[in-house]
Design a protein around this motif. Structure first.
Motif, PDB file in Angstrom:
ATOM      1  N   THR A  90      -4.014 -50.335 -24.681  1.00 24.37           N
ATOM      2  CA  THR A  90      -3.676 -50.822 -26.023  1.00 24.37           C
ATOM      3  C   THR A  90      -3.558 -49.634 -26.983  1.00 24.37           C
ATOM      4  OG1 THR A  90      -4.922 -52.829 -25.548  1.00 24.37           O
ATOM      5  CG2 THR A  90      -4.420 -52.368 -27.866  1.00 24.37           C
ATOM      6  N   PRO A  91      -2.384 -49.456 -27.595  1.00 24.53           N
ATOM      7  CA  PRO A  91      -2.188 -48.304 -28.484  1.00 24.53           C
ATOM      8  C   PRO A  91      -3.200 -48.229 -29.631  1.00 24.53           C
ATOM      9  CG  PRO A  91      -0.099 -49.369 -28.030  1.00 24.53           C
ATOM     10  CD  PRO A  91      -1.165 -50.239 -27.443  1.00 24.53           C
ATOM     11  N   ALA A  92      -3.577 -49.363 -30.212  1.00 29.03           N
ATOM     12  CA  ALA A  92      -4.536 -49.350 -31.323  1.00 29.03           C
ATOM     13  C   ALA A  92      -5.881 -48.787 -30.865  1.00 29.03           C
ATOM     14  CB  ALA A  92      -4.710 -50.755 -31.898  1.00 29.03           C
ATOM     15  N   ASN A  93      -6.252 -49.011 -29.612  1.00 25.97           N
ATOM     16  CA  ASN A  93      -7.503 -48.454 -29.090  1.00 25.97           C
ATOM     17  C   ASN A  93      -7.431 -46.931 -28.979  1.00 25.97           C
ATOM     18  OD1 ASN A  93      -8.418 -51.059 -28.920  1.00 25.97           O
ATOM     19  ND2 ASN A  93      -8.358 -51.167 -26.688  1.00 25.97           N
ATOM     20  N   VAL A  94      -6.251 -46.428 -28.648  1.00 26.56           N
ATOM     21  CA  VAL A  94      -6.066 -44.978 -28.576  1.00 26.56           C
ATOM     22  C   VAL A  94      -6.218 -44.377 -29.971  1.00 26.56           C
ATOM     23  CG1 VAL A  94      -4.477 -43.111 -27.968  1.00 26.56           C
ATOM     24  CG2 VAL A  94      -4.541 -45.200 -26.568  1.00 26.56           C
ATOM     25  N   GLN A  95      -5.616 -45.035 -30.965  1.00 28.00           N
ATOM     26  CA  GLN A  95      -5.740 -44.550 -32.339  1.00 28.00           C
ATOM     27  C   GLN A  95      -7.201 -44.584 -32.796  1.00 28.00           C
ATOM     28  OE1 GLN A  95      -3.471 -46.584 -35.417  1.00 28.00           O
ATOM     29  NE2 GLN A  95      -3.350 -44.675 -36.575  1.00 28.00           N
ATOM     30  N   ASP A  96      -7.908 -45.654 -32.468  1.00 28.34           N
ATOM     31  CA  ASP A  96      -9.330 -45.740 -32.816  1.00 28.34           C
ATOM     32  C   ASP A  96     -10.135 -44.617 -32.151  1.00 28.34           C
ATOM     33  OD1 ASP A  96      -8.844 -47.992 -34.354  1.00 28.34           O
ATOM     34  OD2 ASP A  96      -9.582 -49.411 -32.834  1.00 28.34           O
ATOM     35  N   LEU A  97      -9.834 -44.341 -30.894  1.00 28.67           N
ATOM     36  CA  LEU A  97     -10.515 -43.268 -30.171  1.00 28.67           C
ATOM     37  C   LEU A  97     -10.256 -41.928 -30.856  1.00 28.67           C
ATOM     38  CD1 LEU A  97     -12.045 -42.100 -27.693  1.00 28.67           C
ATOM     39  CD2 LEU A  97      -9.829 -42.031 -26.515  1.00 28.67           C
ATOM     40  N   LEU A  98      -8.999 -41.648 -31.158  1.00 26.68           N
ATOM     41  CA  LEU A  98      -8.668 -40.389 -31.812  1.00 26.68           C
ATOM     42  C   LEU A  98      -9.317 -40.294 -33.191  1.00 26.68           C
ATOM     43  CD1 LEU A  98      -7.149 -37.700 -31.746  1.00 26.68           C
ATOM     44  CD2 LEU A  98      -5.210 -38.889 -32.785  1.00 26.68           C
ATOM     45  N   ASP A  99      -9.250 -41.365 -33.964  1.00 26.58           N
ATOM     46  CA  ASP A  99      -9.858 -41.353 -35.295  1.00 26.58           C
ATOM     47  C   ASP A  99     -11.365 -41.077 -35.212  1.00 26.58           C
ATOM     48  OD1 ASP A  99      -7.436 -41.787 -36.588  1.00 26.58           O
ATOM     49  OD2 ASP A  99      -7.735 -43.952 -36.775  1.00 26.58           O
ATOM     50  N   GLY A 100     -12.034 -41.651 -34.212  1.00 31.93           N
ATOM     51  CA  GLY A 100     -13.465 -41.397 -34.022  1.00 31.93           C
ATOM     52  C   GLY A 100     -13.743 -39.943 -33.677  1.00 31.93           C
ATOM     53  N   ILE A 101     -12.918 -39.371 -32.832  1.00 30.02           N
ATOM     54  CA  ILE A 101     -13.073 -37.960 -32.468  1.00 30.02           C
ATOM     55  C   ILE A 101     -12.882 -37.082 -33.699  1.00 30.02           C
ATOM     56  CG2 ILE A 101     -11.949 -36.067 -31.206  1.00 30.02           C
ATOM     57  CD1 ILE A 101     -11.449 -38.175 -28.934  1.00 30.02           C
ATOM     58  N   LEU A 102     -11.857 -37.386 -34.492  1.00 25.89           N
ATOM     59  CA  LEU A 102     -11.579 -36.584 -35.686  1.00 25.89           C
ATOM     60  C   LEU A 102     -12.674 -36.730 -36.741  1.00 25.89           C
ATOM     61  CD1 LEU A 102      -7.730 -37.180 -35.982  1.00 25.89           C
ATOM     62  CD2 LEU A 102      -8.912 -35.171 -35.055  1.00 25.89           C
ATOM     63  N   LEU A 103     -13.278 -37.897 -36.805  1.00 21.07           N
ATOM     64  CA  LEU A 103     -14.381 -38.126 -37.741  1.00 21.07           C
ATOM     65  C   LEU A 103     -15.591 -37.269 -37.369  1.00 21.07           C
ATOM     66  CD1 LEU A 103     -15.269 -39.841 -40.199  1.00 21.07           C
ATOM     67  CD2 LEU A 103     -16.139 -41.517 -38.558  1.00 21.07           C
ATOM     68  N   ASN A 104     -15.852 -37.166 -36.063  1.00 19.67           N
ATOM     69  CA  ASN A 104     -16.995 -36.387 -35.576  1.00 19.67           C
ATOM     70  C   ASN A 104     -16.722 -34.889 -35.538  1.00 19.67           C
ATOM     71  OD1 ASN A 104     -18.845 -38.496 -35.160  1.00 19.67           O
ATOM     72  ND2 ASN A 104     -17.757 -39.080 -33.290  1.00 19.67           N
ATOM     73  N   ASP A 105     -15.451 -34.512 -35.476  1.00 19.20           N
ATOM     74  CA  ASP A 105     -15.081 -33.096 -35.434  1.00 19.20           C
ATOM     75  C   ASP A 105     -13.901 -32.873 -36.378  1.00 19.20           C
ATOM     76  OD1 ASP A 105     -14.685 -30.449 -34.865  1.00 19.20           O
ATOM     77  OD2 ASP A 105     -14.173 -30.751 -32.751  1.00 19.20           O
ATOM     78  N   PRO A 106     -14.170 -32.866 -37.691  1.00 15.70           N
ATOM     79  CA  PRO A 106     -13.093 -32.786 -38.680  1.00 15.70           C
ATOM     80  C   PRO A 106     -12.303 -31.479 -38.644  1.00 15.70           C
ATOM     81  CG  PRO A 106     -15.238 -32.688 -39.762  1.00 15.70           C
ATOM     82  CD  PRO A 106     -15.485 -32.965 -38.310  1.00 15.70           C
ATOM     83  N   GLY A 107     -12.799 -30.470 -37.971  1.00 13.82           N
ATOM     84  CA  GLY A 107     -12.086 -29.202 -37.886  1.00 13.82           C
ATOM     85  C   GLY A 107     -10.986 -29.181 -36.842  1.00 13.82           C
ATOM     86  N   THR A 108     -10.850 -30.252 -36.076  1.00 12.95           N
ATOM     87  CA  THR A 108      -9.825 -30.310 -35.039  1.00 12.95           C
ATOM     88  C   THR A 108      -8.442 -30.213 -35.678  1.00 12.95           C
ATOM     89  OG1 THR A 108     -11.245 -31.672 -33.640  1.00 12.95           O
ATOM     90  CG2 THR A 108      -8.890 -31.685 -33.138  1.00 12.95           C
ATOM     91  N   GLN A 109      -7.663 -29.234 -35.223  1.00 10.40           N
ATOM     92  CA  GLN A 109      -6.335 -29.007 -35.792  1.00 10.40           C
ATOM     93  C   GLN A 109      -5.220 -29.627 -34.973  1.00 10.40           C
ATOM     94  OE1 GLN A 109      -5.594 -24.862 -36.498  1.00 10.40           O
ATOM     95  NE2 GLN A 109      -7.593 -24.526 -37.406  1.00 10.40           N
TER      96      GLN A 109
END
Length: 157
Positions: A83-102
């Motif tokens: 499910t594409p929305a789950n991928v977006q949620d996964l990425l958003d969670g990663i970015l929230l925990n590691d905001p320096g990810t470029q």
């Protein structure tokens, strides 16, 4: 944040279980070429989210030769019928925990790669040839991206 969505390289025809299909020699060369291009285009990729299927693992292994500092995270969220929305949620969670990810690379399959472009940008992207890469400039605050570029591996004769 730079998001790259990549389809795996050319794979052998179905030989039973879809998850076990391997890259062909052409697919290995496509992945290697795409990795070299990606390293020239954005050498700051620090994370790759990769489907557990054999052909995507092999694709990233070739790309990783050009991006040795990219950390791999294998996830079921990138299998073909995910499910594409789950991928977006996964990425958003990663970015929230590691905001320096470029920059992040996703390595997945048709048709999911097309659906991911739709989900991240709100617009239909082009169809993906094998080892193609779409670059999306993704705003982690608004959760909306803009399609910037599409790379296709030159024809390998």
């Amino acid at each position: 944040m730079n998001l790259y969505i990549m389809r795996h390289g050319d794979a052998e025809q179905s030989s039973g279980k879809d998850s076990l299909r391997a890259l062909t020699a052409k697919g290995q060369q496509e992945a290697l070429t795409a990795g070299q291009w990606l390293q020239q285009y954005d050498h700051n990729i620090s994370l790759a989210l990769v489907s557990p299927y054999k052909r995507t693992q092999q694709t990233f292994a070739k790309v990783h030769q050009s991006l040795p500092s990219a950390r791999q995270l294998t996830t079921e969220e990138l299998v073909p019928d995910a499910t594409p929305a789950n991928v977006q949620d996964l990425l958003d969670g990663i970015l929230l925990n590691d905001p320096g990810t470029q920059s992040v690379l996703l390595v997945s399959h048709m048709p999911l790669v097309c659906y991911l472009v739709d989900t991240f940008t709100g617009q239909h992207g082009p169809l993906f040839a094998t080892a193609s890469i779409i670059h999306i400039e993704y705003d982690k605050d608004t959760h909306i991206g803009e399609l910037k570029f599409c790379y296709h591996v030159p024809s390998l004769a």
